[in-house]
Design a protein around this motif. Structure first.
Motif, PDB file in Angstrom:
ATOM      1  N   LEU A  31      10.792   8.190  -9.361  1.00 24.57           N
ATOM      2  CA  LEU A  31      10.866   9.359 -10.243  1.00 24.57           C
ATOM      3  C   LEU A  31      11.079   8.925 -11.686  1.00 24.57           C
ATOM      4  O   LEU A  31      10.417   9.426 -12.596  1.00 24.57           O
ATOM      5  N   ASP A  32      11.976   7.977 -11.894  1.00 23.49           N
ATOM      6  CA  ASP A  32      12.261   7.476 -13.234  1.00 23.49           C
ATOM      7  C   ASP A  32      10.992   6.923 -13.894  1.00 23.49           C
ATOM      8  O   ASP A  32      10.657   7.290 -15.017  1.00 23.49           O
ATOM      9  N   GLU A  33      10.263   6.075 -13.164  1.00 19.32           N
ATOM     10  CA  GLU A  33       9.035   5.465 -13.707  1.00 19.32           C
ATOM     11  C   GLU A  33       7.970   6.524 -13.985  1.00 19.32           C
ATOM     12  O   GLU A  33       7.322   6.501 -15.039  1.00 19.32           O
ATOM     13  N   LEU A  34       7.776   7.443 -13.034  1.00 21.54           N
ATOM     14  CA  LEU A  34       6.760   8.482 -13.178  1.00 21.54           C
ATOM     15  C   LEU A  34       7.090   9.405 -14.359  1.00 21.54           C
ATOM     16  O   LEU A  34       6.221   9.732 -15.166  1.00 21.54           O
ATOM     17  N   ALA A  35       8.358   9.799 -14.470  1.00 23.91           N
ATOM     18  CA  ALA A  35       8.779  10.700 -15.548  1.00 23.91           C
ATOM     19  C   ALA A  35       8.618  10.030 -16.910  1.00 23.91           C
ATOM     20  O   ALA A  35       8.089  10.648 -17.845  1.00 23.91           O
ATOM     21  N   LYS A  36       9.045   8.784 -17.016  1.00 25.94           N
ATOM     22  CA  LYS A  36       8.921   8.076 -18.303  1.00 25.94           C
ATOM     23  C   LYS A  36       7.459   7.916 -18.699  1.00 25.94           C
ATOM     24  O   LYS A  36       7.088   8.133 -19.850  1.00 25.94           O
ATOM     25  N   LYS A  37       6.633   7.543 -17.721  1.00 26.29           N
ATOM     26  CA  LYS A  37       5.201   7.348 -17.995  1.00 26.29           C
ATOM     27  C   LYS A  37       4.568   8.654 -18.478  1.00 26.29           C
ATOM     28  O   LYS A  37       3.850   8.681 -19.479  1.00 26.29           O
ATOM     29  N   ARG A  38       4.863   9.749 -17.784  1.00 25.28           N
ATOM     30  CA  ARG A  38       4.290  11.043 -18.156  1.00 25.28           C
ATOM     31  C   ARG A  38       4.824  11.506 -19.510  1.00 25.28           C
ATOM     32  O   ARG A  38       4.080  12.043 -20.330  1.00 25.28           O
ATOM     33  N   TRP A  39       6.122  11.297 -19.745  1.00 25.57           N
ATOM     34  CA  TRP A  39       6.768  11.671 -21.001  1.00 25.57           C
ATOM     35  C   TRP A  39       6.041  10.994 -22.169  1.00 25.57           C
ATOM     36  O   TRP A  39       5.778  11.626 -23.196  1.00 25.57           O
ATOM     37  N   GLU A  40       5.714   9.724 -21.998  1.00 24.08           N
ATOM     38  CA  GLU A  40       5.018   8.982 -23.064  1.00 24.08           C
ATOM     39  C   GLU A  40       3.574   9.473 -23.233  1.00 24.08           C
ATOM     40  O   GLU A  40       3.033   9.461 -24.331  1.00 24.08           O
ATOM     41  N   GLN A  41       2.952   9.897 -22.156  1.00 25.90           N
ATOM     42  CA  GLN A  41       1.554  10.347 -22.211  1.00 25.90           C
ATOM     43  C   GLN A  41       1.403  11.698 -22.909  1.00 25.90           C
ATOM     44  O   GLN A  41       0.374  11.958 -23.523  1.00 25.90           O
ATOM     45  N   VAL A  42       2.396  12.561 -22.779  1.00 26.89           N
ATOM     46  CA  VAL A  42       2.298  13.913 -23.340  1.00 26.89           C
ATOM     47  C   VAL A  42       2.454  13.830 -24.862  1.00 26.89           C
ATOM     48  O   VAL A  42       3.520  13.517 -25.367  1.00 26.89           O
ATOM     49  N   GLN A  43       1.350  14.080 -25.555  1.00 25.23           N
ATOM     50  CA  GLN A  43       1.343  14.043 -27.024  1.00 25.23           C
ATOM     51  C   GLN A  43       1.631  15.451 -27.532  1.00 25.23           C
ATOM     52  O   GLN A  43       0.703  16.215 -27.782  1.00 25.23           O
TER      53      GLN A  43
END
Length: 167
Positions: free
Chosen positions: A115-127
């Protein structure tokens, strides 16, 4: 009454049985998938019952084994959360007992890390400059993938505070 379709050749119970043995040996299947496949082969209910009994007796079909491998696979490969896994198993008519058993296959620590990895990755992707919209887009993504809402919102608060220490 419609004319019989010549493209639908009738196959024997023995042929259907062999096909289903291969179908189940290739990868774990749930009972519903096999019954649906047999119905698609136009097998009569008695033949379906006979074939199902054979597949279960010979251990080609095992709902608990199916549920466990399904849960492991969807978590490890697709990074699905438990809600999505449970819902997908329910649509396949898997028992509550087997669903509980399947969820035990997912290590709690691995679950948190994923969850941590997925959330961080998505957080960075959302511009998205608006922090509320960014939170919503990230949350929607994680919730769609079946992660529990309390875990998602905890993680989002952590990410917001990480990026904006003043908030």
């Amino acid at each position: 009454m419609p004319f019989p379709n010549p493209s639908h050749k009738h196959i024997s119970v023995q042929e259907a049985l062999r096909k289903m043995e291969h179908y189940c040996a290739y990868q774990d299947r749930c009972h519903k998938e096999v019954v649906d496949k047999l119905k698609g082969m136009r097998m009569i209910p008695q033949a379906i019952d006979t074939i199902m009994a054979h597949l279960i007796q010979e251990n080609y079909l095992n709902e608990e084994r199916f549920a466990k491998s399904f849960a492991r696979g969807k978590f490890n490969i697709k990074k699905w959360g438990k809600n999505r896994i449970v819902n997908e198993l329910k649509t396949r008519q898997i028992s509550r007992f087997n669903i509980k058993s399947a969820l035990k296959e997912i290590d709690e620590e691995d679950y948190r890390v994923a969850l941590d990895e997925l959330a961080k990755k998505r957080w960075e992707q959302v511009q998205e400059p608006n922090i509320q919209k960014k939170k919503k887009k990230t949350a929607d993504y994680l919730l769609y993938r079946g992660w529990e809402s309390h875990l998602v919102y905890e993680k989002l608060m952590e990410l917001v505070h990480r990026d904006n220490p003043g908030i």
